[in-house]
Structure formats: structure tokens, C-alpha cells
Design an enzyme around this catalytic site. Structure first.
Site: not given
Ligand code: GLN
Length: 240
Positions: A94, A190
């Protein structure tokens, strides 16, 4: 043989228990009689050194935390790029995935990335949240997970990690998710990515061991009934 796993910035990037992926890699090595040493590199640390590292893991975080990490990692851009080009294993999830690209464009600012992958990310209007299932050509198992991202990542000519069977993927439209480049696996999936995807975990571990020992013949199988059930449950529940 001992495999050294470096967890980058667990103090800032550890959304949805990304840390569980480290534990999964450690255990799956241990169950095969292979030692694993887990080291961390946090905001407090100095002396960034990848010379004896076999696997680098970087997780996800909020835009704020991602910005701090990006800024700091830019100082080590060349070391990380050299490690990747030398077939170093890197797993990025992510926010960690986004920062490997050229930039992450938010409404009011653009965060410069490490430019290790020829990709870029732009923030979209709605967040892309939910379960996700991918099919792929290099594992004997679909990849399942959970995504939650505002960014849309455009991967150009890179090879994706998989084709989206269910969910949004990189940019909601292209029908693909993640990137596989050399021994880099970068993905929006994730949380318990590797516990629920033992085939993907073993692919990553095999790449790391082969890099260290080119004569390595392959990992033996493990009793994966529960892991496979967890994977299959998501695959069956979330179909096209
Ligand atoms: N900040 C990034 C987004 O929202 C990644 C978020 C995350 O790692 N869940 O696209």
C-alpha cells in the site's frame, strides 16, 4: 543458513497489522528449519545498510506518515535501487508500494517517490475499500486480501501481481493489481496478506533463498490446511 528480514519503519507504516507478514515469513522459514533474523529500521535509527539483508518489507500508512517515510527514504534511494537491481527481495504494501514510484499526487501537494518502479500514483475522489481477489500466472493459488487506498496507481509497462477477479486493484479501471519487478512484490493488499496466501509467501521466501544460495532446490511443502481454507473462503465468497 540464516535469512535476514529488514522491516522498514514499523513505527510509522504498520496499518492493519502489516507486521503479521513478517511473522508469517519468519514462521514459514522456521518450520523448514531455516533461521530468520528480523531487524527493524525506525525513525530513531541511523546507519542504513542493506548489504547483508535478504528480504526488505515496507508496510502501509496514512498520507502523513507516508510523507515522512518518503522524505527519509529519499536519502537512501541509491542503496534501495541497487539492492532491487541486484535481485534483492522487497515486499511493499500500500503506502510502501506507492512510494516506490515516481510520485504520489495529492490534492494540494505531490510527494516525490523513490523512482524505483516506473509507476505513479494520484489521489482519487473516493477511497477504494474492500475485499479483493486476484488471479495470477505464477502461483497455484489465487491471491486474496483487503484493500483501502485513496491513491490510484498507474503501472505502465510493468507486470502486475495479478488480474482483479473481485475488488478495485491499482486504479479501479485497468483490472490489474500490484507490480512484480525482479524480486519486488508491491501490492495494495493489506493486513494478513502472507498468512492467507501461503503460495505467495513461499514464492517470496524462495526468491530470497535462491539469491543467497543459487543451488537451492526449493522449499518443501507445509501442512497448510488452515491457510488454504482461509484463502479459499475469500475466493468462494467474492466472485465476479
Ligand atoms: N496513503 C495511501 C492511500 O490512501 C496509502 C494508504 C494505506 O497504506 N492504506 O492511497
Amino acid at each position: 543458513m540464516k535469512i535476514k528480514i529488514l522491516h522498514l519503519y514499523p513505527d510509522l507504516l504498520n496499518l492493519y497489522g502489516d507486521r503479521g507478514n513478517i511473522e508469517c515469513m519468519r514462521k514459514r522459514l522456521m518450520w523448514r528449519g531455516i533461521d530468520a533474523e528480523v531487524v527493524t529500521y525506525t525513525c530513531e535509527d541511523s546507519g542504513f545498510d542493506l548489504s547483508d539483508v535478504d528480504i526488505v518489507f515496507i508496510g502501509g500508512g496514512s498520507d502523513r506518515e507516508q510523507k515522512i517515510v518518503c522524505h527519509r527514504l529519499l536519502e537512501h534511494k541509491d542503496e534501495i535501487r541497487n539492492y532491487v537491481e541486484d535481485n534483492g527481495v522487497l515486499v511493499a504494501v500500500c503506502g510502501g508500494y506507492q512510494l516506490l514510484g515516481k510520485y504520489y499526487k495529492l490534492e494540494n501537494e505531490t510527494i516525490e517517490g523513490l523512482d524505483i518502479l516506473n509507476i505513479y500514483t494520484e489521489q482519487g475522489k473516493k477511497r477504494l475499500i474492500g475485499n479483493i481477489v486476484l488471479e495470477n500466472d505464477f502461483l497455484n493459488q489465487k491471491i486474496v486480501g483487503f484493500e483501502n487506498h485513496g491513491g490510484r496507481t498507474y503501472i505502465g509497462n510493468h507486470t502486475p501481481l495479478g488480474r482483479v477477479v473481485y475488488g478495485y486493484g491499482n486504479d479501479e479501471k485497468s483490472g490489474v493489481e500490484g507490480v512484480v519487478y525482479k524480486n519486488v512484490v508491491a501490492t495494495y493488499l493489506h493486513g494478513p496478506l502472507l498468512p492467507k496466501n501461503p503460495a505467495l509467501c513461499d514464492y517470496i521466501l524462495t526468491n530470497a533463498i535462491k539469491r543467497k544460495n543459487p543451488d537451492f532446490k526449493g522449499l518443501g511443502g507445509l501442512e497448510d490446511t488452515l491457510e488454504d481454507m482461509a484463502n479459499q473462503y475469500i475466493v468462494n465468497r467474492f466472485k465476479k
